[in-house]
Design an enzyme around this catalytic site. Structure first.
Site, PDB file in Angstrom:
ATOM      1  CE  LYS A   1      -4.428   1.011   0.107  1.00 48.14           C
ATOM      2  NZ  LYS A   1      -5.544   0.238  -0.478  1.00 48.14           N
TER       3      LYS A   1
HETATM    4  P1  NAD Z   1     -12.916   7.537  -3.286  1.00 48.70           P
HETATM    5  O1  NAD Z   1     -11.981   8.597  -2.844  1.00 48.70           O
HETATM    6  O2  NAD Z   1     -13.201   7.360  -4.733  1.00 48.70           O
HETATM    7  O3  NAD Z   1     -14.333   7.689  -2.542  1.00 48.70           O
HETATM    8  C1  NAD Z   1     -14.457   7.806  -1.152  1.00 48.70           C
HETATM    9  C2  NAD Z   1     -15.896   8.251  -0.853  1.00 48.70           C
HETATM   10  O4  NAD Z   1     -16.110   8.250   0.543  1.00 48.70           O
HETATM   11  C3  NAD Z   1     -16.209   9.672  -1.336  1.00 48.70           C
HETATM   12  O5  NAD Z   1     -17.559   9.728  -1.760  1.00 48.70           O
HETATM   13  C4  NAD Z   1     -16.033  10.505  -0.054  1.00 48.70           C
HETATM   14  O6  NAD Z   1     -16.773  11.727  -0.101  1.00 48.70           O
HETATM   15  C5  NAD Z   1     -16.606   9.529   0.943  1.00 48.70           C
HETATM   16  N1  NAD Z   1     -16.220   9.752   2.326  1.00 48.70           N
HETATM   17  C6  NAD Z   1     -15.013  10.078   2.824  1.00 48.70           C
HETATM   18  N2  NAD Z   1     -15.082  10.164   4.159  1.00 48.70           N
HETATM   19  C7  NAD Z   1     -16.369   9.896   4.493  1.00 48.70           C
HETATM   20  C8  NAD Z   1     -17.082   9.807   5.711  1.00 48.70           C
HETATM   21  N3  NAD Z   1     -16.463  10.025   6.868  1.00 48.70           N
HETATM   22  N4  NAD Z   1     -18.407   9.485   5.685  1.00 48.70           N
HETATM   23  C9  NAD Z   1     -19.031   9.246   4.515  1.00 48.70           C
HETATM   24  N5  NAD Z   1     -18.401   9.292   3.324  1.00 48.70           N
HETATM   25  C10 NAD Z   1     -17.094   9.619   3.328  1.00 48.70           C
HETATM   26  O7  NAD Z   1     -12.333   6.161  -2.668  1.00 48.70           O
HETATM   27  P2  NAD Z   1     -12.682   4.685  -3.128  1.00 48.70           P
HETATM   28  O8  NAD Z   1     -11.641   4.232  -4.081  1.00 48.70           O
HETATM   29  O9  NAD Z   1     -14.136   4.578  -3.444  1.00 48.70           O
HETATM   30  O10 NAD Z   1     -12.376   3.904  -1.761  1.00 48.70           O
HETATM   31  C11 NAD Z   1     -13.347   3.755  -0.728  1.00 48.70           C
HETATM   32  C12 NAD Z   1     -12.923   2.608   0.166  1.00 48.70           C
HETATM   33  O11 NAD Z   1     -12.839   1.402  -0.611  1.00 48.70           O
HETATM   34  C13 NAD Z   1     -11.546   2.755   0.821  1.00 48.70           C
HETATM   35  O12 NAD Z   1     -11.564   2.129   2.090  1.00 48.70           O
HETATM   36  C14 NAD Z   1     -10.638   1.981  -0.116  1.00 48.70           C
HETATM   37  O13 NAD Z   1      -9.448   1.539   0.514  1.00 48.70           O
HETATM   38  C15 NAD Z   1     -11.552   0.823  -0.470  1.00 48.70           C
HETATM   39  N6  NAD Z   1     -11.221   0.111  -1.680  1.00 48.70           N
HETATM   40  C16 NAD Z   1     -11.129   0.757  -2.882  1.00 48.70           C
HETATM   41  C17 NAD Z   1     -10.843   0.021  -4.023  1.00 48.70           C
HETATM   42  C18 NAD Z   1     -10.799   0.667  -5.392  1.00 48.70           C
HETATM   43  O14 NAD Z   1     -10.693  -0.082  -6.382  1.00 48.70           O
HETATM   44  N7  NAD Z   1     -10.918   1.963  -5.506  1.00 48.70           N
HETATM   45  C19 NAD Z   1     -10.620  -1.366  -3.954  1.00 48.70           C
HETATM   46  C20 NAD Z   1     -10.742  -1.993  -2.707  1.00 48.70           C
HETATM   47  C21 NAD Z   1     -11.049  -1.241  -1.585  1.00 48.70           C
END
Ligand code: NAD
Length: 421
Positions: free
Chosen positions: A111
């Protein structure tokens, strides 16, 4: 109650190590295995000097942690957030090792992160941060070493800048150096929505395991970014009524179900779900506690805690985010018979299609969307079947089952290779 509150002060790294401890003990693996897996194989902390658009210089901090490479090169996302610190990156890297092993991908976990709020920087500044961060960690990157992908606050444009920086330093174009890049640069069809697709494959299987028909079910999704937005959309398309969604700015609710396409169009225009006219604004803190069959936390870690877990009414929780449930909350949910599908299984669709992308990039050959999506579904369903069968046989939770299976696979690879010298 006092015990639960004090347990809830654990960090994601504490929780990750407690999960590892449980797996090592229940598999009878011994302390040296725990010690080797509790600590990352390689960690790099870098200063990232940024020239701001106004000419001033700011020093940002960046990290890349490669947790384990027994099964292959390391793989994991790059996060841009003001909350990033080394311990958070360590926890996320460890979970990536388990995720890759659980889905039987030929990778270990990694990471990366830079401590910055990307909304406070211009696109040109983000490009300079990305290129300088990439060049600082260049010696430990590469398609056979460590392959980044997008995470919170980063996207396919970030990956394009990383790939270009890596390629310029190499003297030729290296498409396999990152995944989650634009399709025009060798990105995989289906990668952008893969995590959400995987979340929904697993969510439908989990609902079915509890005798809940998805077309009659209700759901709540926290986070409306890369994962949450399409998870909500695919649930909506599966016939599930999505009653509430949230982002970092607010939360909305509709008792009859949200039109997720319309919410998405609103977000494209306004940058947030806030103000969407077809729903009521609610306190984001209460979103997780809404009455619904399914809860998908898809934002950040540590949102389901010992404090709010007793008030959660969902029967099934599918972790779109990494580490959304603290260890103390996990115990409360287990006692309440809430089915929690852990992150290392639920959100693995992203790294599965990242793996497909890496294979395609290394072979300079494109798969069509049907092939990508059918192979993704097969992998997710197989992993669900394996984990749920293991949990049933061993009378344990899906999280413990998934972690034990993954730790067992990593340990087998580690022991077969032996210790050098
Ligand atoms: P992103 O930045 O695209 O989206 C994050 C979202 O969460 C946004 O809508 C933001 O406004 C919202 N957010 C942030 N803090 C918040 C809070 N306290 N309450 C409510 N909403 C909140 O990120 P992402 O890529 O969608 O990642 C989200 C999660 O999924 C993370 O934990 C990430 O590690 C995990 N993840 C992502 C992927 C991927 O392919 N992008 C894969 C596996 C896991």
């Amino acid at each position: 109650m006092t015990l639960a509150v004090s347990l809830d002060t654990t960090t994601p790294l504490d929780d990750a190590r407690l999960q590892l401890r449980d797996a090592v003990e229940s598999l009878g693996l011994g302390e040296s295995v725990y010690e080797q897996l509790a600590h990352a194989r390689r960690e790099m902390s870098v200063g990232v000097p940024l020239r701001r658009d106004d000419g001033s210089i700011e020093l940002l901090l960046g990290y890349r942690v490669q947790h384990n490479s027994s099964r292959g090169p390391t793989k994991g996302g790059l996060r841009y957030s003001e909350h990033v610190d080394l311990d958070e990156v360590r926890a996320l890297a460890m979970w990536m090792t388990w995720k890759c092993a659980l889905l039987d991908l030929p990778y270990g976990g990694a990471k990366g992160g830079v401590t910055l709020d990307p909304t406070r920087y211009s696109v040109a500044e983000l490009e300079r941060v990305t290129r300088r961060y990439t060049s600082e960690i260049l010696p430990i990157l590469g398609p056979e070493r460590d392959i980044p992908a997008p995470d919170i606050g980063t996207d396919e444009q970030t990956m394009a800048w990383m790939m270009d920086t890596y390629s310029v330093a190499s003297g030729y174009t290296v498409r396999g150096s990152v995944t989650g890049k634009p399709v025009s640069l060798g990105g995989s069809l289906g990668r952008a929505t893969a995590t959400s697709r995987g979340v929904v494959h697993v969510a439908l299987a989990a609902l079915a395991s509890r005798g809940i028909d998805a077309t009659r079910a209700t759901a709540v999704v926290q986070g409306f970014g890369k994962v949450g937005r399409h998870a909500a959309l695919f649930l909506h398309q599966a016939g599930t009524r999505v009653l509430g969604v949230s982002d970092r700015y607010g939360a909305i609710h509709s008792a009859t179900g949200l039109d997720i396409d319309a919410v998405g169009r609103w977000v494209d225009l306004h940058g947030s779900i806030v103000g969407y006219p077809g729903a009521d604004a609610i306190d984001p803190a209460t979103l997780l506690e809404l009455e619904a069959d399914l809860l998908v936390p898809a934002a950040v870690e540590g949102v389901i805690t010992a404090d709010n877990a007793p008030r959660i009414r969902a029967r099934v929780i599918v972790e779109g985010a990494n580490g959304p449930t603290t260890g103390a909350a996990d115990e409360i949910l287990e006692a309440a018979d809430v089915l929690v599908v852990p992150d290392i299984l639920a959100n693995a669709g992203g790294v599965v299609v990242s793996y497909f992308e890496w294979v395609q990039s290394n072979q300079s050959y494109r798969w069509n969307l049907d092939l990508v999506e059918s192979r993704l579904e097969e992998r997710m369903r197989d992993a669900w079947d394996t984990v749920s069968a293991f949990a049933a046989v061993h009378h344990t939770t899906l999280r413990r089952a998934a972690t034990r299976l993954a730790v067992q696979r990593v340990t087998e690879a580690h022991q077969s290779r032996g210790l050098y010298p």
